[in-house]
Motif scaffolding. Structure first.
Motif, PDB file in Angstrom:
ATOM      1  N   TYR A  15      -3.256   1.191  -6.869  1.00 35.28           N
ATOM      2  CA  TYR A  15      -3.114   1.092  -5.416  1.00 35.28           C
ATOM      3  C   TYR A  15      -1.753   1.472  -4.859  1.00 35.28           C
ATOM      4  O   TYR A  15      -1.629   1.793  -3.667  1.00 35.28           O
ATOM      5  N   LYS A  69      -0.235   0.139   6.868  1.00 34.66           N
ATOM      6  CA  LYS A  69       0.607  -1.056   6.938  1.00 34.66           C
ATOM      7  C   LYS A  69       1.299  -1.184   8.296  1.00 34.66           C
ATOM      8  O   LYS A  69       1.215  -2.230   8.949  1.00 34.66           O
ATOM      9  N   LEU A 100      -3.511  -2.579   1.211  1.00 37.02           N
ATOM     10  CA  LEU A 100      -4.315  -1.698   2.060  1.00 37.02           C
ATOM     11  C   LEU A 100      -4.488  -0.342   1.382  1.00 37.02           C
ATOM     12  O   LEU A 100      -3.570   0.182   0.742  1.00 37.02           O
ATOM     13  N   GLU A 101      -5.677   0.215   1.551  1.00 34.06           N
ATOM     14  CA  GLU A 101      -5.944   1.585   1.115  1.00 34.06           C
ATOM     15  C   GLU A 101      -6.841   2.233   2.154  1.00 34.06           C
ATOM     16  O   GLU A 101      -7.916   1.710   2.467  1.00 34.06           O
ATOM     17  N   LYS A 102      -6.378   3.336   2.712  1.00 32.49           N
ATOM     18  CA  LYS A 102      -7.117   4.089   3.727  1.00 32.49           C
ATOM     19  C   LYS A 102      -7.603   3.184   4.860  1.00 32.49           C
ATOM     20  O   LYS A 102      -8.750   3.272   5.318  1.00 32.49           O
ATOM     21  N   GLY A 103      -6.699   2.312   5.312  1.00 38.14           N
ATOM     22  CA  GLY A 103      -6.997   1.492   6.475  1.00 38.14           C
ATOM     23  C   GLY A 103      -7.899   0.310   6.222  1.00 38.14           C
ATOM     24  O   GLY A 103      -8.432  -0.276   7.171  1.00 38.14           O
ATOM     25  N   ARG A 104      -8.066  -0.071   4.955  1.00 39.09           N
ATOM     26  CA  ARG A 104      -8.926  -1.211   4.616  1.00 39.09           C
ATOM     27  C   ARG A 104      -8.181  -2.149   3.671  1.00 39.09           C
ATOM     28  O   ARG A 104      -7.384  -1.696   2.839  1.00 39.09           O
ATOM     29  N   GLY A 135       0.833  -1.196   0.000  1.00 36.35           N
ATOM     30  CA  GLY A 135       0.000   0.000   0.000  1.00 36.35           C
ATOM     31  C   GLY A 135       0.864   1.240   0.000  1.00 36.35           C
ATOM     32  O   GLY A 135       2.042   1.189   0.359  1.00 36.35           O
ATOM     33  N   ARG A 136       0.278   2.355  -0.401  1.00 40.08           N
ATOM     34  CA  ARG A 136       1.009   3.615  -0.363  1.00 40.08           C
ATOM     35  C   ARG A 136       1.323   4.007   1.078  1.00 40.08           C
ATOM     36  O   ARG A 136       0.781   3.451   2.026  1.00 40.08           O
ATOM     37  N   ASN A 137       2.169   5.019   1.222  1.00 36.37           N
ATOM     38  CA  ASN A 137       2.475   5.545   2.554  1.00 36.37           C
ATOM     39  C   ASN A 137       1.202   6.031   3.238  1.00 36.37           C
ATOM     40  O   ASN A 137       0.343   6.654   2.606  1.00 36.37           O
ATOM     41  N   MET A 164      -1.278   4.298   4.545  1.00 36.76           N
ATOM     42  CA  MET A 164      -2.496   3.524   4.312  1.00 36.76           C
ATOM     43  C   MET A 164      -2.790   2.498   5.403  1.00 36.76           C
ATOM     44  O   MET A 164      -3.821   1.821   5.354  1.00 36.76           O
TER      45      MET A 164
END
Length: 228
Positions: free
Chosen positions: A225, A42, A203-207, A36-38, A40
């Motif tokens: 993503y 992880k 993961l994206e925005k905590g999901r 995931g991006r920074n 998000m």
């Protein structure tokens, strides 16, 4: 056998919610990539697994035991070895002292980790604070292995390291995989991460928004993503 199972966890920093229902699992002997991006979620997911920032909802089980609210030192004793972001070696201890400080009986002995990272043998009497960033990462991985864990978690395995050191770390991860170690790894380098992973969770925005085999992580998905 499912070694680690994270189901719908929600984690907060004070009143701010960081995770909104993260799911992932690691089978015994499997390498799983958490991507995931920074920002998000992880590292927060790893902190939740390890008991550093406990989840307020959902569940985390390890080897069939509920560790959702377990303290971090108990999670470590159950067999989870953490290589945290930023390495966090004990700066005022020597390489040797760092390695033996939390050692437990098993196949990962002092000789075995030095065979994995020969440079640590050369630096045995040096204080950790005098090592380069790459040497500190080798030390952090070796220290985690010295606890003889059932699961190794690497958060940002090669971030900020020189290419020659990155190769040493990825060679070591490939060797750990070949020896049947169970690994959960976070890293931004798709070129090295995807070939070593058995499965990926994004993961994206905590999901958790995508899970699958590395072959399914197409350039389009990577751009959607993981792209900047």
């Amino acid at each position: 056998m499912t070694l680690l199972k994270v189901a719908g966890i929600e984690t907060f920093y004070g009143a701010s919610q960081a995770l909104f229902g993260v799911d992932l699992d690691v089978e015994e002997g499997e390498v799983v990539a958490l991507m995931g991006r920074n920002g998000m979620g992880k590292t927060t997911t790893i902190r939740s697994i390890y008991g550093l920032t406990p989840a307020r909802a959902g569940s985390i089980t390890f080897a069939g035991l509920d560790i959702t609210q377990q303290q971090s030192f108990r999670v470590a004793r159950l067999g989870v070895g953490l290589v945290p972001e930023g390495r966090r070696c004990f700066p005022n201890l020597t390489v040797h002292e760092n390695l033996v400080a939390a050692a437990r009986d098993g196949k990962w002995t002092l000789a075995a980790v030095i065979d994995l990272f020969p440079r640590l043998g050369e630096r045995s009497s040096q204080y950790a604070s005098t090592l380069s960033g790459g040497e500190q990462q080798m030390l952090a991985i070796a220290r985690a292995l010295m606890t003889n864990p059932r699961l190794v978690i690497l958060d940002e395995a090669t971030e900020g390291l020189a290419p020659v050191i990155r190769k040493v770390i990825w060679d070591a991860i490939r060797r750990l995989k070949a020896e049947g170690e169970s690994i959960l790894v976070v890293d931004k380098s798709m070129a090295e991460l995807l070939p070593v992973a058995d499965r990926c969770f994004v993961l994206e925005k905590g999901r958790t928004v995508w899970t699958g085999r590395p072959a399914g992580m197409t350039p389009l998905l990577q751009d959607r993503y993981l792209g900047v």
